[in-house]
Motif scaffolding. Sequence first.
Motif, short mmCIF file in Angstrom:
data_model
loop_
_atom_site.label_atom_id
_atom_site.label_comp_id
_atom_site.label_asym_id
_atom_site.label_seq_id
_atom_site.Cartn_x
_atom_site.Cartn_y
_atom_site.Cartn_z
N HIS A 1 0.81 -1.21 0.00
CA HIS A 1 0.00 0.00 0.00
C HIS A 1 0.86 1.27 0.00
CE1 HIS A 1 -3.72 -2.14 0.28
NE2 HIS A 1 -3.41 -2.71 1.43
N ARG B 1 2.03 2.24 -5.77
CA ARG B 1 1.55 3.34 -6.61
C ARG B 1 2.58 4.45 -6.75
NH1 ARG B 1 -4.32 4.60 -4.03
NH2 ARG B 1 -3.27 3.94 -2.11
N THR B 2 3.85 4.13 -6.59
CA THR B 2 4.87 5.17 -6.58
C THR B 2 5.95 4.90 -7.61
OG1 THR B 2 6.48 4.21 -5.02
CG2 THR B 2 4.51 5.24 -4.07
N TYR C 1 -3.53 -2.69 -9.48
CA TYR C 1 -3.29 -1.71 -8.41
C TYR C 1 -2.27 -0.66 -8.88
CZ TYR C 1 -2.89 -0.36 -3.41
OH TYR C 1 -2.93 0.30 -2.20
N ARG C 2 -1.19 -1.11 -9.46
CA ARG C 2 -0.13 -0.18 -9.84
C ARG C 2 -0.59 0.81 -10.90
NH1 ARG C 2 4.86 1.38 -9.47
NH2 ARG C 2 6.26 1.72 -11.23
N ALA D 1 -3.64 1.93 -11.66
CA ALA D 1 -4.90 2.63 -11.41
C ALA D 1 -6.09 1.97 -12.09
CB ALA D 1 -4.80 4.10 -11.82
N TRP E 1 4.04 6.53 -0.79
CA TRP E 1 2.71 6.98 -1.23
C TRP E 1 2.07 7.86 -0.17
CZ3 TRP E 1 -0.53 8.01 -4.92
CH2 TRP E 1 -1.90 8.18 -4.62
N ILE F 1 3.32 10.25 -10.89
CA ILE F 1 2.73 9.36 -11.89
C ILE F 1 3.48 9.48 -13.22
CG2 ILE F 1 0.63 8.81 -13.17
CD1 ILE F 1 0.62 8.20 -10.11
N MET G 1 -3.95 7.40 -16.58
CA MET G 1 -3.65 7.41 -15.16
C MET G 1 -3.71 8.82 -14.59
SD MET G 1 -0.57 4.58 -14.93
CE MET G 1 -0.30 4.90 -13.18
N TYR H 1 -5.96 10.14 -11.45
CA TYR H 1 -5.36 10.68 -10.23
C TYR H 1 -5.70 12.15 -10.01
CZ TYR H 1 -2.80 6.52 -8.87
OH TYR H 1 -2.47 5.26 -8.43
N HIS I 1 -7.61 8.47 -4.92
CA HIS I 1 -6.44 8.27 -4.06
C HIS I 1 -6.71 7.25 -2.95
CE1 HIS I 1 -5.16 12.60 -5.34
NE2 HIS I 1 -5.09 11.72 -6.32
#
Length: 500
Positions: free
Chosen positions: A74, A78-79, A95-96, A98, A432, A454, A466, A470, A476
């Motif tokens: 988590h 996403r980074t 997940y990665r 989006a 994140w 991103i 993406m 975002y 988020h």
Amino acid sequence: MIHIFKKSIPALALALLSFSSCDKWLDLKPQDGVVAEDYWKTKEQVRAAVNGLYISLITPVYGNRHLSQELFMHGEIRTDMVDISTFAPQAYTEYRFADMLPTNSFSNWGMFYKIINYCNNIIDHAPAVKDLDPTLTQRDLDAYVGEALAIRAWMYLNLARIWGDVPIKLTYTASDEDLVSIAKSSQNDVLKAVVADLVRAEPMVRETFGSTAADKGKITRHTVNALLADVYLWQDEFQKAADACDEIIDAGVFELVSGDPSTWLAELFGQGNSVEGIFELQYDRQQLNPFFALFRLNAIYTAGQNVYEGLFQFDATDPENFDVRGDRGALSTATNMIYKYHGVNRTQSKFLEDSYTHWMVYRYADVLLMKAEALNGLNRGQEALDLIYTIRERGNAMQGNDLNPGADDQQGITTFIVEERAREFAYEGKRWFDVLRNARRNNYERLDLVTSMIVNYAPADRQQAMLGKYRDVDSHYLPIYYIEIQRSGGVLKQNPFYGN
């Protein structure tokens, strides 16, 4: 509905966990199947319940995933700090990039609520033991309950950062028959509940347990203050955050380990429980961590392609001048492996049977940079910069990534803090959350922190889609797992970005 159990409930914690003469955890696991009314009678049972709570933090308690594995995912997936490999299942890719849906298993919050229920068990039932066992002192009872309150607060802080609005359940759930459908509370109310638990716990817990392993591996007053500083930053309560940091700083028991390249990684991670550690999940040879499989053997995660050259940078004229946190600190540039959890030191890696590097929840460097963030929020820019440069000097940060903001440049200092935290806490599950916390202030005044990150990692064919997602701030936070929605009978509402 917060679905935690299937048919029966463990009273949690029938394990007798203690510290051996070499300050390592014993691998005694909780047993299931004993109901609360048959259990809570002696001080030994209370102690076992609390020890079992710590066991739940280092062993798989929901499916086959560890809490540290969940926190890493988590905090990092996403980074721009990581890439995912071809070994990663589809759920990771969704997940990665989006593409999360409520059917993605990573949107399941069950692990956090199961640990919360363990905490609630102790908080609800331990106080009555004092009437049954007069050898249980009020001081010990308070400390036990305080530890459970702090861990419950930590779990809710994670829920609020990952899902936003979530249900608050502060009483023990013994069986399916006791489950009720609970509507979500706002993220603000969840954070208030976190603060309430921590403020209550702070005078109850111990300052020391008398051994290094216990002081680093269990909840102390210093851990509670680190948690308070963290949640206050999420509430933009900057003075309170700075005060909580000062409680730790003024205690005088923590310091930064040396930035000597030959010892920095070895002390902090290779060995663990250093003078810098405040709260570390205590893996050992009897209870290995999950990181060997995640980062090394058919690795799911690798270091992001631009992390070394873009974030840490290097001195092309002097190979002996380098950031100790970069190559063979956080990552291996030779293999692009996340190295922090495998290195004995800069030159020697651990084998599978030695994969017991701790998961760092808080360490002293975090306190200093949280205080810098708080001071910047109070427009005390020079003091914030002094702390940032203390961290940079210890790590031997490269001049090329010194943003050199002015003391009155609040936004420049914010960017500097976020980037320095990325260097200092690379792969510690914070990236994140650091970006999101700073981006969302003043009605998302710094949304650029999210969108620029991103851009750093999104593939060209996914980038615009993406970015579009975002820019909607509801994206988020994760969707609520579809099974929870179904079980709630309409009480739980899906997070707005994912429909109703």
